[in-house]
Design a protein around this motif. Structure first.
Motif, PDB file in Angstrom:
ATOM      1  N   LEU A 133       0.844  -1.189   0.000  1.00 58.93           N
ATOM      2  CA  LEU A 133       0.000   0.000   0.000  1.00 58.93           C
ATOM      3  C   LEU A 133       0.885   1.247   0.000  1.00 58.93           C
ATOM      4  CD1 LEU A 133      -2.904   1.131   0.126  1.00 58.93           C
ATOM      5  CD2 LEU A 133      -2.666   1.161   2.616  1.00 58.93           C
ATOM      6  N   ASN A 134       0.650   2.131  -0.939  1.00 61.44           N
ATOM      7  CA  ASN A 134       1.270   3.462  -0.995  1.00 61.44           C
ATOM      8  C   ASN A 134       2.793   3.479  -1.124  1.00 61.44           C
ATOM      9  OD1 ASN A 134      -1.290   4.661  -0.706  1.00 61.44           O
ATOM     10  ND2 ASN A 134      -1.139   4.531   1.518  1.00 61.44           N
ATOM     11  N   LYS A 157       9.142   2.805   5.068  1.00 61.76           N
ATOM     12  CA  LYS A 157       9.687   4.119   4.715  1.00 61.76           C
ATOM     13  C   LYS A 157       9.282   5.120   5.789  1.00 61.76           C
ATOM     14  CE  LYS A 157       9.883   3.692  -0.292  1.00 61.76           C
ATOM     15  NZ  LYS A 157       9.393   4.200  -1.576  1.00 61.76           N
ATOM     16  N   ASN A 158      10.108   6.146   5.969  1.00 57.05           N
ATOM     17  CA  ASN A 158       9.776   7.242   6.877  1.00 57.05           C
ATOM     18  C   ASN A 158       8.850   8.213   6.155  1.00 57.05           C
ATOM     19  OD1 ASN A 158      11.688   6.125   8.620  1.00 57.05           O
ATOM     20  ND2 ASN A 158      13.285   7.542   7.997  1.00 57.05           N
ATOM     21  N   TYR A 176       0.390  -4.405   4.611  1.00 51.43           N
ATOM     22  CA  TYR A 176      -0.653  -4.607   5.619  1.00 51.43           C
ATOM     23  C   TYR A 176      -1.291  -5.981   5.462  1.00 51.43           C
ATOM     24  CZ  TYR A 176      -4.323  -3.849   2.153  1.00 51.43           C
ATOM     25  OH  TYR A 176      -5.152  -3.970   1.064  1.00 51.43           O
ATOM     26  N   PHE A 177      -1.956  -6.403   6.546  1.00 49.71           N
ATOM     27  CA  PHE A 177      -2.681  -7.681   6.563  1.00 49.71           C
ATOM     28  C   PHE A 177      -3.854  -7.549   7.527  1.00 49.71           C
ATOM     29  CE2 PHE A 177      -3.517 -11.877   8.401  1.00 49.71           C
ATOM     30  CZ  PHE A 177      -3.706 -12.620   7.248  1.00 49.71           C
ATOM     31  N   HIS A 178      -5.031  -8.017   7.084  1.00 48.47           N
ATOM     32  CA  HIS A 178      -6.222  -8.013   7.940  1.00 48.47           C
ATOM     33  C   HIS A 178      -6.228  -9.287   8.781  1.00 48.47           C
ATOM     34  CE1 HIS A 178      -7.830  -4.471   6.052  1.00 48.47           C
ATOM     35  NE2 HIS A 178      -7.754  -5.035   4.861  1.00 48.47           N
ATOM     36  N   LEU A 179      -6.072  -9.135  10.078  1.00 50.37           N
ATOM     37  CA  LEU A 179      -6.082 -10.265  11.004  1.00 50.37           C
ATOM     38  C   LEU A 179      -7.496 -10.827  11.127  1.00 50.37           C
ATOM     39  CD1 LEU A 179      -3.896  -8.574  13.759  1.00 50.37           C
ATOM     40  CD2 LEU A 179      -3.170 -10.427  12.224  1.00 50.37           C
ATOM     41  N   ALA A 180      -7.593 -12.106  11.429  1.00 54.83           N
ATOM     42  CA  ALA A 180      -8.895 -12.753  11.582  1.00 54.83           C
ATOM     43  C   ALA A 180      -9.594 -12.317  12.870  1.00 54.83           C
ATOM     44  CB  ALA A 180      -8.725 -14.269  11.568  1.00 54.83           C
TER      45      ALA A 180
END
Length: 117
Positions: free
Chosen positions: A36-37, A77-78, A42-46
């Motif tokens: 992303l970006n 990244k910062n 990212y990851f969507h946890l259960a």
């Protein structure tokens, strides 16, 4: 904690909070993180985790945070942002993290080091 991305291995520190404690219960965690970006994966946890979100700026490479109550985010990244996150931990030395994560989606393994029983 130990974070493995392909052949690259990083060590990290989890913060002492209820969100990090709930995350540790899920370890070892092997997940496919989505790009992303061009600055985070990212990851969507259960499961939902407890939250204590605050606005975080600046974000540092290696920050591990929770967006909302179930989205695990690893920044490589910062940058500055006005979004709110719950701090989970950080990679101790993020040198090479951006290269290891590469472009696109990537499999990342999170596990505890010296897990106490």
């Amino acid at each position: 904690m130990k974070i493995t991305i392909g052949t690259a291995v990083f060590t990290g520190t989890l913060y002492n909070n209820s969100s990090s404690e709930a995350l540790k219960v899920m370890f070892p965690l092997i997940i496919k993180m989505t790009e992303l970006n061009e600055n985070e994966k990212y990851f969507h946890l259960a499961e939902n985790l407890p939250t204590s979100s605050t606005a975080h700026y600046p974000i540092k490479s290696g920050d591990l945070m929770l967006y909302g109550n179930n989205t695990l985010v690893l920044f490589y990244k910062n940058f500055t942002t006005s979004y709110s996150y719950t701090k989970l931990g950080k990679i101790d030395n993020p040198a090479g993290l951006s290269y290891a994560l590469g472009r696109g989606n990537v499999t990342v393994k999170f596990e505890l080091i010296n897990k106490k029983i």
